[in-house]
Design a protein around this motif. Sequence first.
Motif, mmCIF file in Angstrom:
data_model
loop_
_atom_site.group_PDB
_atom_site.id
_atom_site.type_symbol
_atom_site.label_atom_id
_atom_site.label_comp_id
_atom_site.label_asym_id
_atom_site.label_seq_id
_atom_site.Cartn_x
_atom_site.Cartn_y
_atom_site.Cartn_z
ATOM 1 N N ALA A 26 35.992 15.941 21.068
ATOM 2 C CA ALA A 26 35.859 17.400 21.116
ATOM 3 C C ALA A 26 37.024 18.067 20.389
ATOM 4 C CB ALA A 26 35.800 17.873 22.563
ATOM 5 N N ASN A 27 38.224 17.514 20.544
ATOM 6 C CA ASN A 27 39.384 18.081 19.849
ATOM 7 C C ASN A 27 39.234 17.952 18.340
ATOM 8 O OD1 ASN A 27 40.831 19.092 21.990
ATOM 9 N ND2 ASN A 27 41.973 17.195 22.314
ATOM 10 N N ARG A 28 38.726 16.795 17.895
ATOM 11 C CA ARG A 28 38.528 16.583 16.461
ATOM 12 C C ARG A 28 37.503 17.563 15.912
ATOM 13 N NH1 ARG A 28 37.136 10.981 16.413
ATOM 14 N NH2 ARG A 28 38.793 10.666 17.888
ATOM 15 N N ALA A 29 36.402 17.747 16.630
ATOM 16 C CA ALA A 29 35.367 18.687 16.193
ATOM 17 C C ALA A 29 35.920 20.110 16.157
ATOM 18 C CB ALA A 29 34.162 18.602 17.121
ATOM 19 N N HIS A 34 37.738 24.878 13.222
ATOM 20 C CA HIS A 34 38.887 25.774 13.031
ATOM 21 C C HIS A 34 39.312 25.775 11.561
ATOM 22 C CE1 HIS A 34 43.104 27.063 13.684
ATOM 23 N NE2 HIS A 34 42.610 27.682 14.746
ATOM 24 N N THR A 35 39.383 24.603 10.959
ATOM 25 C CA THR A 35 39.831 24.468 9.576
ATOM 26 C C THR A 35 38.833 25.086 8.605
ATOM 27 O OG1 THR A 35 41.010 22.445 10.158
ATOM 28 C CG2 THR A 35 40.559 22.807 7.820
ATOM 29 N N ILE A 36 37.538 24.874 8.839
ATOM 30 C CA ILE A 36 36.517 25.445 7.961
ATOM 31 C C ILE A 36 36.576 26.968 8.007
ATOM 32 C CG2 ILE A 36 34.022 25.723 7.663
ATOM 33 C CD1 ILE A 36 33.773 22.756 8.469
ATOM 34 N N ALA A 37 36.740 27.524 9.192
ATOM 35 C CA ALA A 37 36.844 28.985 9.321
ATOM 36 C C ALA A 37 38.087 29.502 8.593
ATOM 37 C CB ALA A 37 36.886 29.383 10.795
ATOM 38 N N ASP A 38 39.202 28.792 8.711
ATOM 39 C CA ASP A 38 40.430 29.208 8.035
ATOM 40 C C ASP A 38 40.297 29.149 6.520
ATOM 41 O OD1 ASP A 38 41.631 29.673 10.451
ATOM 42 O OD2 ASP A 38 42.842 27.842 10.450
ATOM 43 N N GLY A 104 34.875 31.452 14.151
ATOM 44 C CA GLY A 104 35.303 30.059 14.009
ATOM 45 C C GLY A 104 36.301 29.635 15.065
ATOM 46 N N HIS A 105 37.286 30.485 15.334
ATOM 47 C CA HIS A 105 38.285 30.148 16.349
ATOM 48 C C HIS A 105 37.684 30.210 17.750
ATOM 49 C CE1 HIS A 105 42.136 30.505 13.815
ATOM 50 N NE2 HIS A 105 41.109 30.312 13.029
ATOM 51 N N GLY A 106 36.747 31.124 17.955
ATOM 52 C CA GLY A 106 36.078 31.197 19.259
ATOM 53 C C GLY A 106 35.241 29.961 19.538
ATOM 54 N N ILE A 107 34.484 29.516 18.530
ATOM 55 C CA ILE A 107 33.679 28.300 18.697
ATOM 56 C C ILE A 107 34.584 27.096 18.901
ATOM 57 C CG2 ILE A 107 32.106 26.721 17.510
ATOM 58 C CD1 ILE A 107 30.804 29.195 16.249
#
Length: 114
Positions: A26-29, A34-38, A104-107
């Motif tokens: 879950a942390n990896r996902a 997070h990275t894609i949104a950034d 993205g950060h919320g998800i």
Amino acid sequence: MPVNEPYSPYPPQREGYHPNRDGAGANRAAVVIHTIADIAAGFLILWILLHLLGANQGNVFVGFVHDVADWLAGWSQDIFTMDSEGLRVLLNYGLPALIYLLVGHGIAARVRRL
């Protein structure tokens, strides 16, 4: 008298058995989301800066950033129709950047809690 059981490299399966769930998946996902949104927000913000600073539109890098930003913000084009070109670009590309970051950060935060 002890009974010899065949060797099995896997742990014995028993009712209610679940592998160790430490949340690493879950942390990896969450980090990926997070990275894609950034990255998406970064391209939009970079285009805003390049446009406001008057970057050469004929440059290959500037064209690439503009194409990616247009694709990412295609759903929000011309929401704001201002007379000032700079303000129009800021609002029409800044709004999707903000939405990508918030969603993205919320998800990612929600996925981390799984």
